[in-house]
Every structure is written in structure tokens, then in C-alpha cells.
Scaffold this motif. Structure first.
Motif, PDB file in Angstrom:
ATOM      1  N   HIS A  39      29.008  38.941  33.906  1.00 11.50           N
ATOM      2  CA  HIS A  39      30.479  38.977  33.588  1.00 11.50           C
ATOM      3  C   HIS A  39      30.675  39.468  35.274  1.00 11.50           C
ATOM      4  O   HIS A  39      31.543  38.262  35.656  1.00 11.50           O
ATOM      5  CB  HIS A  39      31.377  40.293  32.826  1.00 11.50           C
ATOM      6  CG  HIS A  39      32.148  39.391  32.996  1.00 11.50           C
ATOM      7  ND1 HIS A  39      33.627  37.793  31.651  1.00 11.50           N
ATOM      8  CD2 HIS A  39      33.630  39.974  32.887  1.00 11.50           C
ATOM      9  CE1 HIS A  39      34.759  38.057  31.745  1.00 11.50           C
ATOM     10  NE2 HIS A  39      34.781  39.324  32.574  1.00 11.50           N
ATOM     11  N   LEU A  94      32.638  30.889  30.378  1.00  5.90           N
ATOM     12  CA  LEU A  94      33.016  30.719  31.675  1.00  5.90           C
ATOM     13  C   LEU A  94      33.669  29.250  31.577  1.00  5.90           C
ATOM     14  O   LEU A  94      35.001  29.550  32.398  1.00  5.90           O
ATOM     15  CB  LEU A  94      31.888  30.697  32.912  1.00  5.90           C
ATOM     16  CG  LEU A  94      31.971  32.443  33.163  1.00  5.90           C
ATOM     17  CD1 LEU A  94      31.168  32.604  33.640  1.00  5.90           C
ATOM     18  CD2 LEU A  94      32.930  33.240  33.783  1.00  5.90           C
ATOM     19  N   GLU A 149      41.670  27.333  32.589  1.00  3.90           N
ATOM     20  CA  GLU A 149      42.383  28.066  33.960  1.00  3.90           C
ATOM     21  C   GLU A 149      43.388  29.028  33.853  1.00  3.90           C
ATOM     22  O   GLU A 149      44.176  29.615  34.221  1.00  3.90           O
ATOM     23  CB  GLU A 149      43.586  26.884  34.604  1.00  3.90           C
ATOM     24  CG  GLU A 149      43.404  25.445  34.964  1.00  3.90           C
ATOM     25  CD  GLU A 149      44.419  24.983  36.102  1.00  3.90           C
ATOM     26  OE1 GLU A 149      45.756  25.630  35.577  1.00  3.90           O
ATOM     27  OE2 GLU A 149      44.546  23.914  36.463  1.00  3.90           O
ATOM     28  N   ARG A 150      41.990  29.830  32.908  1.00  3.40           N
ATOM     29  CA  ARG A 150      42.332  31.109  33.072  1.00  3.40           C
ATOM     30  C   ARG A 150      41.301  32.027  33.282  1.00  3.40           C
ATOM     31  O   ARG A 150      40.544  32.005  33.472  1.00  3.40           O
ATOM     32  CB  ARG A 150      42.803  31.048  31.222  1.00  3.40           C
ATOM     33  CG  ARG A 150      41.919  31.049  30.051  1.00  3.40           C
ATOM     34  CD  ARG A 150      41.776  31.592  29.232  1.00  3.40           C
ATOM     35  NE  ARG A 150      42.047  33.230  29.212  1.00  3.40           N
ATOM     36  CZ  ARG A 150      41.948  34.150  28.184  1.00  3.40           C
ATOM     37  NH1 ARG A 150      42.238  33.948  26.948  1.00  3.40           N
ATOM     38  NH2 ARG A 150      42.119  35.481  28.289  1.00  3.40           N
ATOM     39  N   GLU A 151      41.630  33.847  33.419  1.00  4.45           N
ATOM     40  CA  GLU A 151      40.319  34.795  33.624  1.00  4.45           C
ATOM     41  C   GLU A 151      39.073  34.583  32.773  1.00  4.45           C
ATOM     42  O   GLU A 151      39.607  33.994  31.415  1.00  4.45           O
ATOM     43  CB  GLU A 151      41.301  36.089  33.643  1.00  4.45           C
ATOM     44  CG  GLU A 151      41.830  36.510  34.688  1.00  4.45           C
ATOM     45  CD  GLU A 151      41.466  36.233  35.686  1.00  4.45           C
ATOM     46  OE1 GLU A 151      40.162  36.800  35.810  1.00  4.45           O
ATOM     47  OE2 GLU A 151      42.173  35.296  37.133  1.00  4.45           O
ATOM     48  N   PRO A 152      38.423  34.554  33.288  1.00  2.00           N
ATOM     49  CA  PRO A 152      36.695  34.643  31.634  1.00  2.00           C
ATOM     50  C   PRO A 152      37.248  35.421  31.249  1.00  2.00           C
ATOM     51  O   PRO A 152      37.507  36.734  31.066  1.00  2.00           O
ATOM     52  CB  PRO A 152      35.784  35.197  33.196  1.00  2.00           C
ATOM     53  CG  PRO A 152      36.196  34.902  34.788  1.00  2.00           C
ATOM     54  CD  PRO A 152      37.506  34.319  34.768  1.00  2.00           C
ATOM     55  N   GLU A 156      40.598  40.288  26.727  1.00  2.53           N
ATOM     56  CA  GLU A 156      39.975  39.592  27.639  1.00  2.53           C
ATOM     57  C   GLU A 156      37.917  39.344  27.128  1.00  2.53           C
ATOM     58  O   GLU A 156      37.015  39.264  27.687  1.00  2.53           O
ATOM     59  CB  GLU A 156      39.142  40.358  28.649  1.00  2.53           C
ATOM     60  CG  GLU A 156      40.231  40.406  30.042  1.00  2.53           C
ATOM     61  CD  GLU A 156      40.135  41.776  31.034  1.00  2.53           C
ATOM     62  OE1 GLU A 156      38.627  42.204  31.313  1.00  2.53           O
ATOM     63  OE2 GLU A 156      40.937  41.397  31.858  1.00  2.53           O
ATOM     64  N   ALA A 195      36.815  28.963  30.266  1.00  5.35           N
ATOM     65  CA  ALA A 195      37.662  29.397  31.321  1.00  5.35           C
ATOM     66  C   ALA A 195      38.499  29.133  32.648  1.00  5.35           C
ATOM     67  O   ALA A 195      39.433  28.792  32.543  1.00  5.35           O
ATOM     68  CB  ALA A 195      37.678  31.164  31.624  1.00  5.35           C
ATOM     69  N   ARG A 196      37.313  28.339  33.075  1.00  3.21           N
ATOM     70  CA  ARG A 196      38.074  27.842  34.367  1.00  3.21           C
ATOM     71  C   ARG A 196      39.195  26.523  34.037  1.00  3.21           C
ATOM     72  O   ARG A 196      39.643  25.717  34.383  1.00  3.21           O
ATOM     73  CB  ARG A 196      36.828  26.673  34.559  1.00  3.21           C
ATOM     74  CG  ARG A 196      35.901  27.787  35.321  1.00  3.21           C
ATOM     75  CD  ARG A 196      34.662  27.995  36.935  1.00  3.21           C
ATOM     76  NE  ARG A 196      33.856  26.493  36.103  1.00  3.21           N
ATOM     77  CZ  ARG A 196      32.597  27.386  36.302  1.00  3.21           C
ATOM     78  NH1 ARG A 196      32.136  28.481  36.264  1.00  3.21           N
ATOM     79  NH2 ARG A 196      31.609  26.678  35.169  1.00  3.21           N
ATOM     80  N   SER A 232      34.091  39.921  44.994  1.00  2.00           N
ATOM     81  CA  SER A 232      35.261  39.868  45.709  1.00  2.00           C
ATOM     82  C   SER A 232      34.546  39.169  46.885  1.00  2.00           C
ATOM     83  O   SER A 232      36.132  39.045  47.955  1.00  2.00           O
ATOM     84  CB  SER A 232      35.694  40.941  45.622  1.00  2.00           C
ATOM     85  OG  SER A 232      34.731  42.341  47.214  1.00  2.00           O
ATOM     86  N   ARG A 279      30.030  36.289  37.588  1.00  2.00           N
ATOM     87  CA  ARG A 279      30.838  35.103  37.664  1.00  2.00           C
ATOM     88  C   ARG A 279      29.682  34.150  36.646  1.00  2.00           C
ATOM     89  O   ARG A 279      29.612  32.879  37.147  1.00  2.00           O
ATOM     90  CB  ARG A 279      31.165  34.866  38.163  1.00  2.00           C
ATOM     91  CG  ARG A 279      32.481  35.120  39.460  1.00  2.00           C
ATOM     92  CD  ARG A 279      33.146  34.346  40.227  1.00  2.00           C
ATOM     93  NE  ARG A 279      32.494  34.291  41.103  1.00  2.00           N
ATOM     94  CZ  ARG A 279      32.013  34.671  42.564  1.00  2.00           C
ATOM     95  NH1 ARG A 279      32.851  36.021  42.518  1.00  2.00           N
ATOM     96  NH2 ARG A 279      31.780  34.193  43.387  1.00  2.00           N
TER      97      ARG A 279
END
Length: 426
Positions: free
Chosen positions: A68, A313, A320-323, A360, A316-317, A39, A71
Motif C-alpha cells: 500500500h 488502486l 478520484e479517491r484515496e487508495p 481506507e 481509486a484512480r 512522498s 502504491r
């Protein structure tokens, strides 16, 4: 910009203190809570765990959760070899293991060095803690510091382009240009212009002067992908440029200097091509100063946990979505496959699953039905390829155009399906 973070997990006070001191000397900050690190918005260098945290097979899910949370930052294990062996840590998702029976200060210093190196390797897409990947990273680092030309060998999809870019990024030429020529993507005439450039009016359609890749590479790196596809006439011109360190633009009158390092890649057996008269022996020896062979995915299946994390990962980038995570059952199923397309095939398969993913975590049920069985591709593909070869008189270029695939891929399938007898020999 915030200071990069090393996440230290489950360490005794003494080793945590030593890691903090070693990190501070490198301009890094130590954090002990993965959630706080995630965070913070700061770049995470690595997660560092001691032997006590990794010496239980039941911790597999915990490591997946930790990767996870971080990241995709690499996990580094600090291991006393007298207490436990380092074998098998790659399959648990560790990028590296520091094995040393040393005082805390020395062990911490090595741990921080390894964390920084692992972060750089991940940024260069050289992920995985298997012995095959560790050996590849060592070979690339050694080769990067030499000025000699180099051959990258390996099957389709093993990451020869990734390795070439890593060589450049790790070399003293890193601030100079990196230029790529895909020898399969262009006709021979266009490849010549792409390599050497041309003057205005050199041929029909040459409306202005164009600098070729040799010129644009300057004193950087020139990457020749699938060099085995280069026709013999262009091989001779390339050889002259390498030997004399000069070349001519098409239609040009004044020779130009050439100072770049050449990294050439192929999935073909160039020595066999030389024996068959399809590749110049003198060019082969000019390029084959240093040689690095990239491991096949089936030779480094222990890397699947960290490699799958890395690829998901990245997907996902891009989407443009959550991992997304892969379940252990899915990893086990992926480990059963032969992966003829290697990492490229795995990456494409995972991205296709990520496009359709709702939650997820990906599980076995998310695999396309065709991917849930193990083994080679269906016989129908071999039959189709054989029929096309017969229709095209064994002309691989024509078959590739009909299929809309690179010639290198078609040649790989021809070898895989034992169809070389359908290609006429001179």
C-alpha cells in the motif's frame, strides 16, 4: 522527470550496497524508507526484500502495508534456495522471487532485472506471482518476439484483451498501430466494413470512403476479439487476406496490402466448432500457429493479495479517491468464491465496493449480500435463460439482444447451465 526508485527493505549492508551498484548501472535510485519513496513523487519500480524479511507467516499484514505504501509497486524477494523454498510467496503478495545461491553482486543484478521486469508486467496488468502467471508472462514474452499469428484462449473475463495488448507492447511492432475488432459487438455487415473498409457508395449509408482495421493496422497488430463469433462468409474473406496478404475494400477495385500480425481470442472451443462445421478448418489452422491459454482466476487464487491491491488502486484512480486496502478477512472470503467471471468479475465487484467505501479498508461486511455466499449463480438465472432460449427458438443472438449482453457471455452461461440442448443443431 525524477529517477525511478527501487525500495530496498531490511537488507544487510553488503546486499544493499550491491543492489545500489546494480541499480545505478540501470539509471535507478535505491531508497530504504518506503515513506520517503512514496512522498518523493518519483516512479517506484519495486520493493526488494531478502529472505530474512519474508520467512515468517506473521508478516502478512506488514507486506500488505508495504504494498500500500509503495502504491502497488511489486514486491520482489531475494531467496537463497538452501535457506527456504519460494513456494507460497505469491499468497503473501510477492510478484516474483529470485532464487539463487550466488555472490551478492550476481544476486543484486538479478534482483534489479526482476524488479524492472515486474514493474513492466504490472504496467501491462500482468500482475501476480503464482506459477500460472509466471508461466503466462514467459509464454507471452516468447510469443511477442515471433511474427506468427496467435490464438488466445480462455474463459470470459480472464484478460484476453490485456494479453493481446501486452503481446503488442512487448513485440518489435510496439511502435506500430494496435487495432481491435470485437466480433460480438457488430452485425455481420458492419463487421465486414470494420475489417476491410469500404468505398463511398459501396452500400446504402456509405457516404464516404472508410479505412478498415486491416488497413489501419499497417505493420502492427490486429486483435480479433471473440473470433469464434465471426460468420462463415467473413471467415472465408479473412482467410484469403491472411493467405494472400492482401484484401479489397467493400466496393473497391484495387487490392490493398496487409502486413499486420493477427492475434485472435475466443472463449469457445474452436476445435469443437470446426468439427461442428461452425468454424472453417483452414482458418483455424492459419490462426493456430502459436497458442496461449489464459489461466482462470480459480487456478491462480494465490495472486489475490497483489491482484486485489492492483484492482483497488485502479478503481481509486478512476473514482478520484484515496487508495483503499482489503482486509485479510476479505481476502480469505474472496478466496472461497468460484469466480465464473474471472478477473473481470473480481474487478467489477471491487469497484462497486470502492464506490460505497467510507474508510481506507474494505472488510467482509462491505461485500454485497449476494456476494457473501459461495458457489454458482442463483437457479433463477438459469431458469430465465432457459425460458428466453425457448421463446427465441434457440437463437443466441436474439437472446443476447433481449438480455443486453454480448453473445459470447450468453454462450458461456448456456454452457455453464447445461442448456446446449435448447439450441437447435443443423
Amino acid at each position: 522527470m525524477k529517477r525511478p526508485i527501487i525500495v530496498v527493505v531490511d537488507t544487510a549492508r553488503e546486499i544493499a550496497s550491491a543492489l545500489g551498484a546494480a541499480s545505478l548501472r540501470r539509471g535507478l535510485e535505491v531508497v530504504t524508507d518506503p515513506a520517503t519513496a512514496a512522498s518523493s513523487g518519483a516512479p517506484i519500480v519495486a520493493g526488494v526484500l531478502p529472505a530474512e524479511s519474508v520467512d515468517e507467516p506473521t508478516h502478512f499484514e506488514r507486506f500488505a502495508t508495504l504494498r500500500h505504501a509503495l502504491r502497488g509497486a511489486p514486491l520482489i524477494a531475494l531467496i537463497d534456495p538452501r535457506a527456504m523454498p519460494t513456494q507460497g510467496l505469491a499468497a503473501a503478495g510477492f510478484h516474483a522471487a529470485i532464487s539463487a545461491a550466488a555472490p551478492y553482486a550476481a544476486l543484486a543484478e538479478r534482483g534489479v532485472q526482476s524488479a524492472l521486469a515486474a514493474r513492466r508486467a504490472v504496467d501491462l496488468d500482468l500482475v501476480g506471482g503464482s506459477s500460472a502467471m509466471a508461466r503466462l508472462r514467459e509464454e507471452l514474452l516468447l510469443a511477442a518476439n515471433a511474427p506468427s499469428h496467435l490464438l488466445l484462449l480462455g474463459e470470459t473475463g480472464t484478460g484476453k484483451g490485456v494479453a493481446a495488448r501486452a503481446l503488442h507492447a512487448l513485440s518489435p511492432r510496439r511502435d506500430a498501430p494496435f487495432e481491435t475488432v470485437d466480433c460480438t459487438a457488430l452485425s455481420p455487415a458492419l463487421v465486414e466494413s470494420e475489417l476491410f473498409g469500404h468505398e463511398r457508395g459501396a452500400f446504402t449509408g456509405a457516404h464516404e470512403r472508410r479505412r478498415g482495421r486491416l488497413e489501419r493496422a499497417a505493420n502492427g497488430t490486429l486483435f480479433l476479439d471473440e473470433i469464434g463469433e465471426l460468420e462463415l462468409g467473413l471467415q472465408a474473406k479473412l482467410l484469403r487476406a491472411l493467405e494472400e496478404r492482401r484484401f479489397d475494400r467493400l466496393g473497391g477495385r484495387e487490392p490493398l496490402g496487409f502486413a499486420a500480425r493477427v492475434v485472435a481470442a475466443t472463449n469457445r472451443d474452436l476445435e469443437a466448432e470446426v468439427r461442428g462445421g461452425r468454424f472453417r478448418r483452414d482458418l483455424f489452422y492459419r490462426l493456430d500457429v502459436l497458442r496461449v491459454r489464459l489461466p482462470r482466476l480459480r487456478e491462480r487464487l494465490d495472486d489475490l493479495p497483489v491482484l486485489v491491491d492492483h484492482l483497488l488502486l485502479r478503481a481509486a484512480r478512476r473514482l478520484e479517491r484515496e487508495p483503499i486496502r482489503a482486509s485479510r478477512a476479505l481476502l480469505d472470503r474472496l478466496r472461497e468464491r468460484d469466480w465464473p467471471g474471472n478477473v473481470r468479475e473480481l474487478a467489477n465487484r471491487l469497484e462497486a465496493m470502492a464506490v460505497r467505501a467510507i474508510g481506507e479498508e474494505l472488510d467482509v461486511a462491505d461485500l454485497p449480500s449476494a456476494a457473501q455466499t459461495r458457489g454458482p449463480r442463483p437457479v433463477s438465472e438459469r431458469h430465465q435463460l432457459a425460458e428466453l432460449l425457448r421463446e427465441c427458438g434457440g437463437n443466441v443472438a436474439r437472446v443476447a439482444r433481449r438480455l443486453g449482453r454480448p453473445r459470447s457471455t450468453v454462450r458461456y452461461r448456456i454452457v455453464q447451465y447445461d442448456l446446449l440442448h435448447l439450441i437447435p443443431r443443423d
